[in-house]
Design a protein around this motif. Structure first.
Motif, PDB file in Angstrom:
ATOM      1  N   GLY A 293      52.984   4.939  99.495  1.00  0.00           N
ATOM      2  CA  GLY A 293      51.477   4.907  99.079  1.00  0.00           C
ATOM      3  C   GLY A 293      51.228   3.614  98.689  1.00  0.00           C
ATOM      4  N   THR A 294      50.223   2.714  99.171  1.00  0.00           N
ATOM      5  CA  THR A 294      49.858   1.672  99.070  1.00  0.00           C
ATOM      6  C   THR A 294      49.494   1.272  97.433  1.00  0.00           C
ATOM      7  OG1 THR A 294      49.072   1.333 101.158  1.00  0.00           O
ATOM      8  CG2 THR A 294      48.207  -0.220  99.584  1.00  0.00           C
ATOM      9  N   PRO A 295      49.962   0.569  96.934  1.00  0.00           N
ATOM     10  CA  PRO A 295      50.771  -0.658  97.318  1.00  0.00           C
ATOM     11  C   PRO A 295      52.164  -0.467  97.096  1.00  0.00           C
ATOM     12  CG  PRO A 295      49.768  -1.165  95.216  1.00  0.00           C
ATOM     13  CD  PRO A 295      49.336   0.171  95.217  1.00  0.00           C
ATOM     14  N   ASN A 296      52.633   0.555  97.170  1.00  0.00           N
ATOM     15  CA  ASN A 296      54.048   0.938  96.574  1.00  0.00           C
ATOM     16  C   ASN A 296      54.924   0.797  98.058  1.00  0.00           C
ATOM     17  OD1 ASN A 296      56.567   1.549  95.451  1.00  0.00           O
ATOM     18  ND2 ASN A 296      56.110   3.730  94.916  1.00  0.00           N
ATOM     19  N   ILE A 297      55.434  -0.238  98.456  1.00  0.00           N
ATOM     20  CA  ILE A 297      56.269  -0.152  99.629  1.00  0.00           C
ATOM     21  C   ILE A 297      57.778  -0.540  99.388  1.00  0.00           C
ATOM     22  CG2 ILE A 297      56.438  -1.516 102.092  1.00  0.00           C
ATOM     23  CD1 ILE A 297      53.921  -0.082 101.722  1.00  0.00           C
ATOM     24  N   GLN A 298      58.776  -0.001  99.890  1.00  0.00           N
ATOM     25  CA  GLN A 298      60.048  -0.178  99.433  1.00  0.00           C
ATOM     26  C   GLN A 298      60.611  -0.719 100.664  1.00  0.00           C
ATOM     27  OE1 GLN A 298      61.213   3.824  98.358  1.00  0.00           O
ATOM     28  NE2 GLN A 298      60.286   3.716  96.335  1.00  0.00           N
ATOM     29  N   ILE A 299      61.752  -1.375 100.458  1.00  0.00           N
ATOM     30  CA  ILE A 299      62.774  -1.967 101.515  1.00  0.00           C
ATOM     31  C   ILE A 299      63.845  -1.207 101.380  1.00  0.00           C
ATOM     32  CG2 ILE A 299      63.799  -3.941 102.493  1.00  0.00           C
ATOM     33  CD1 ILE A 299      61.734  -5.761 101.207  1.00  0.00           C
ATOM     34  N   TRP A 300      64.408  -0.799 102.764  1.00  0.00           N
ATOM     35  CA  TRP A 300      65.526   0.093 102.680  1.00  0.00           C
ATOM     36  C   TRP A 300      66.472  -0.513 103.832  1.00  0.00           C
ATOM     37  CZ3 TRP A 300      66.588   5.129 100.682  1.00  0.00           C
ATOM     38  CH2 TRP A 300      65.824   5.760  99.913  1.00  0.00           C
ATOM     39  N   THR A 301      67.611  -0.191 103.815  1.00  0.00           N
ATOM     40  CA  THR A 301      68.685  -0.654 104.831  1.00  0.00           C
ATOM     41  C   THR A 301      69.314   0.600 105.269  1.00  0.00           C
ATOM     42  OG1 THR A 301      70.462  -1.140 103.369  1.00  0.00           O
ATOM     43  CG2 THR A 301      69.015  -3.000 103.904  1.00  0.00           C
ATOM     44  N   ALA A 302      69.950   0.594 106.500  1.00  0.00           N
ATOM     45  CA  ALA A 302      70.723   1.683 106.909  1.00  0.00           C
ATOM     46  C   ALA A 302      71.978   1.036 108.220  1.00  0.00           C
ATOM     47  CB  ALA A 302      69.665   2.552 107.694  1.00  0.00           C
ATOM     48  N   ASN A 303      72.640   1.789 108.269  1.00  0.00           N
ATOM     49  CA  ASN A 303      73.760   1.322 109.518  1.00  0.00           C
ATOM     50  C   ASN A 303      72.745   1.616 110.809  1.00  0.00           C
ATOM     51  OD1 ASN A 303      75.860   1.096 107.611  1.00  0.00           O
ATOM     52  ND2 ASN A 303      76.256   3.262 107.790  1.00  0.00           N
ATOM     53  N   TYR A 304      73.417   0.803 111.738  1.00  0.00           N
ATOM     54  CA  TYR A 304      72.938   0.902 113.034  1.00  0.00           C
ATOM     55  C   TYR A 304      72.533   2.158 113.935  1.00  0.00           C
ATOM     56  CZ  TYR A 304      73.526  -4.153 114.001  1.00  0.00           C
ATOM     57  OH  TYR A 304      73.254  -5.531 113.732  1.00  0.00           O
ATOM     58  N   ASP A 305      73.322   3.240 113.223  1.00  0.00           N
ATOM     59  CA  ASP A 305      73.193   4.602 113.637  1.00  0.00           C
ATOM     60  C   ASP A 305      72.325   5.342 112.717  1.00  0.00           C
ATOM     61  OD1 ASP A 305      74.722   4.892 111.457  1.00  0.00           O
ATOM     62  OD2 ASP A 305      76.516   6.069 112.609  1.00  0.00           O
ATOM     63  N   GLY A 306      71.703   4.831 111.918  1.00  0.00           N
ATOM     64  CA  GLY A 306      70.888   5.244 110.708  1.00  0.00           C
ATOM     65  C   GLY A 306      71.677   6.109 109.644  1.00  0.00           C
ATOM     66  N   SER A 307      72.727   6.029 109.628  1.00  0.00           N
ATOM     67  CA  SER A 307      73.733   6.518 108.470  1.00  0.00           C
ATOM     68  C   SER A 307      73.399   5.721 107.251  1.00  0.00           C
ATOM     69  CB  SER A 307      75.105   6.866 108.693  1.00  0.00           C
ATOM     70  OG  SER A 307      75.602   5.718 109.108  1.00  0.00           O
ATOM     71  N   ASN A 308      73.706   6.198 105.941  1.00  0.00           N
ATOM     72  CA  ASN A 308      73.796   5.608 104.822  1.00  0.00           C
ATOM     73  C   ASN A 308      72.339   4.665 104.543  1.00  0.00           C
ATOM     74  OD1 ASN A 308      74.925   4.622 102.403  1.00  0.00           O
ATOM     75  ND2 ASN A 308      75.862   2.804 103.300  1.00  0.00           N
ATOM     76  N   PRO A 309      71.450   5.503 104.502  1.00  0.00           N
ATOM     77  CA  PRO A 309      70.208   4.833 104.211  1.00  0.00           C
ATOM     78  C   PRO A 309      70.166   4.426 102.735  1.00  0.00           C
ATOM     79  CG  PRO A 309      69.575   6.935 104.451  1.00  0.00           C
ATOM     80  CD  PRO A 309      71.177   6.783 104.675  1.00  0.00           C
ATOM     81  N   THR A 310      69.950   3.315 102.282  1.00  0.00           N
ATOM     82  CA  THR A 310      69.972   2.686 100.935  1.00  0.00           C
ATOM     83  C   THR A 310      68.689   1.903 100.499  1.00  0.00           C
ATOM     84  OG1 THR A 310      72.345   2.641 101.185  1.00  0.00           O
ATOM     85  CG2 THR A 310      71.362   1.297  99.331  1.00  0.00           C
ATOM     86  N   GLN A 311      68.183   2.131  99.415  1.00  0.00           N
ATOM     87  CA  GLN A 311      66.788   1.332  98.849  1.00  0.00           C
ATOM     88  C   GLN A 311      67.511   0.091  98.355  1.00  0.00           C
ATOM     89  OE1 GLN A 311      64.355   3.055  95.888  1.00  0.00           O
ATOM     90  NE2 GLN A 311      63.011   1.127  95.960  1.00  0.00           N
ATOM     91  N   VAL A 312      66.759  -1.021  98.839  1.00  0.00           N
ATOM     92  CA  VAL A 312      67.177  -2.495  98.129  1.00  0.00           C
ATOM     93  C   VAL A 312      66.134  -2.504  96.879  1.00  0.00           C
ATOM     94  CG1 VAL A 312      67.151  -4.815  98.600  1.00  0.00           C
ATOM     95  CG2 VAL A 312      67.612  -3.191 100.308  1.00  0.00           C
ATOM     96  N   PRO A 313      66.950  -2.566  95.586  1.00  0.00           N
ATOM     97  CA  PRO A 313      66.078  -2.537  94.502  1.00  0.00           C
ATOM     98  C   PRO A 313      65.547  -4.125  94.269  1.00  0.00           C
ATOM     99  CG  PRO A 313      68.468  -2.562  93.915  1.00  0.00           C
ATOM    100  CD  PRO A 313      68.227  -2.325  95.614  1.00  0.00           C
ATOM    101  N   ILE A 314      64.349  -4.359  94.383  1.00  0.00           N
ATOM    102  CA  ILE A 314      63.680  -5.848  94.406  1.00  0.00           C
ATOM    103  C   ILE A 314      62.703  -5.704  93.169  1.00  0.00           C
ATOM    104  CG2 ILE A 314      62.226  -7.551  95.749  1.00  0.00           C
ATOM    105  CD1 ILE A 314      63.489  -6.420  98.469  1.00  0.00           C
ATOM    106  N   VAL A 315      63.076  -6.718  92.534  1.00  0.00           N
ATOM    107  CA  VAL A 315      62.127  -6.841  91.338  1.00  0.00           C
ATOM    108  C   VAL A 315      61.142  -8.194  91.434  1.00  0.00           C
ATOM    109  CG1 VAL A 315      61.987  -7.459  88.715  1.00  0.00           C
ATOM    110  CG2 VAL A 315      63.697  -5.891  89.790  1.00  0.00           C
ATOM    111  N   LEU A 316      59.638  -7.822  91.619  1.00  0.00           N
ATOM    112  CA  LEU A 316      58.944  -9.010  91.981  1.00  0.00           C
ATOM    113  C   LEU A 316      58.145  -9.454  90.740  1.00  0.00           C
ATOM    114  CD1 LEU A 316      58.024  -7.968  95.532  1.00  0.00           C
ATOM    115  CD2 LEU A 316      59.353  -9.967  95.110  1.00  0.00           C
TER     116      LEU A 316
END
Length: 139
Positions: free
Chosen positions: A48-71
């Motif tokens: 929901g704007t402006p709440n955008i999160q950055i996530w990473t995952a393995n190439y196969d989509g497994s292990n989705p993890t949010q990257v905790p960024i403090v701005l």
């Protein structure tokens, strides 16, 4: 017999000098010999704007993890898919993303930031400016 022994010694020394020359001319790299790749993809999730999160995952989509960024205050991650606002470095260690200053609405000031894959070391790479054309290019 002396000539045969002398020829063998000369041939041995010649062969030894060739081996030394080859080993001294072989390419050597300064620093690490390999780069560790994390085999990750990076993407944004719009909560929901402006709440955008950055996530990473393995190439196969497994292990989705949010990257905790403090701005800083009022600085938000830009989730505009038209600009592909998040990229990962080739070695998989650094994330680059675009941001905007929410306090400047409707004339958003855009900037480019980077951080480690863990969300640490948040650094502004390209300073904010209204209508920054950098977002029209792929970074």
């Amino acid at each position: 017999m002396k000539k045969l022994l002398m020829s063998a010694i000369i041939l041995f020394l010649f062969s030894l000098s060739i081996l030394i020359l080859q080993s001294s001319c072989s390419k050597s790299e300064a620093g690490p010999t390999s780069v560790t790749q994390l085999n990750k993809i990076v993407y944004t999730v719009n909560m929901g704007t402006p709440n955008i999160q950055i996530w990473t995952a393995n190439y196969d989509g497994s292990n989705p993890t949010q990257v905790p960024i403090v701005l800083p205050a009022n600085i938000k991650i830009d989730g505009n898919a038209n600009y592909y606002s998040v990229k990962i470095s080739p070695d998989g260690q650094t994330i680059f993303f675009s941001t905007f200053d929410a306090s400047a609405a409707p004339a958003y000031s855009t900037a480019i930031y980077s951080c480690s894959i863990t969300g640490a070391n948040v650094t502004q790479i390209i300073p904010a400016s209204a209508g920054n054309p950098i977002l029209n290019a792929s970074f």
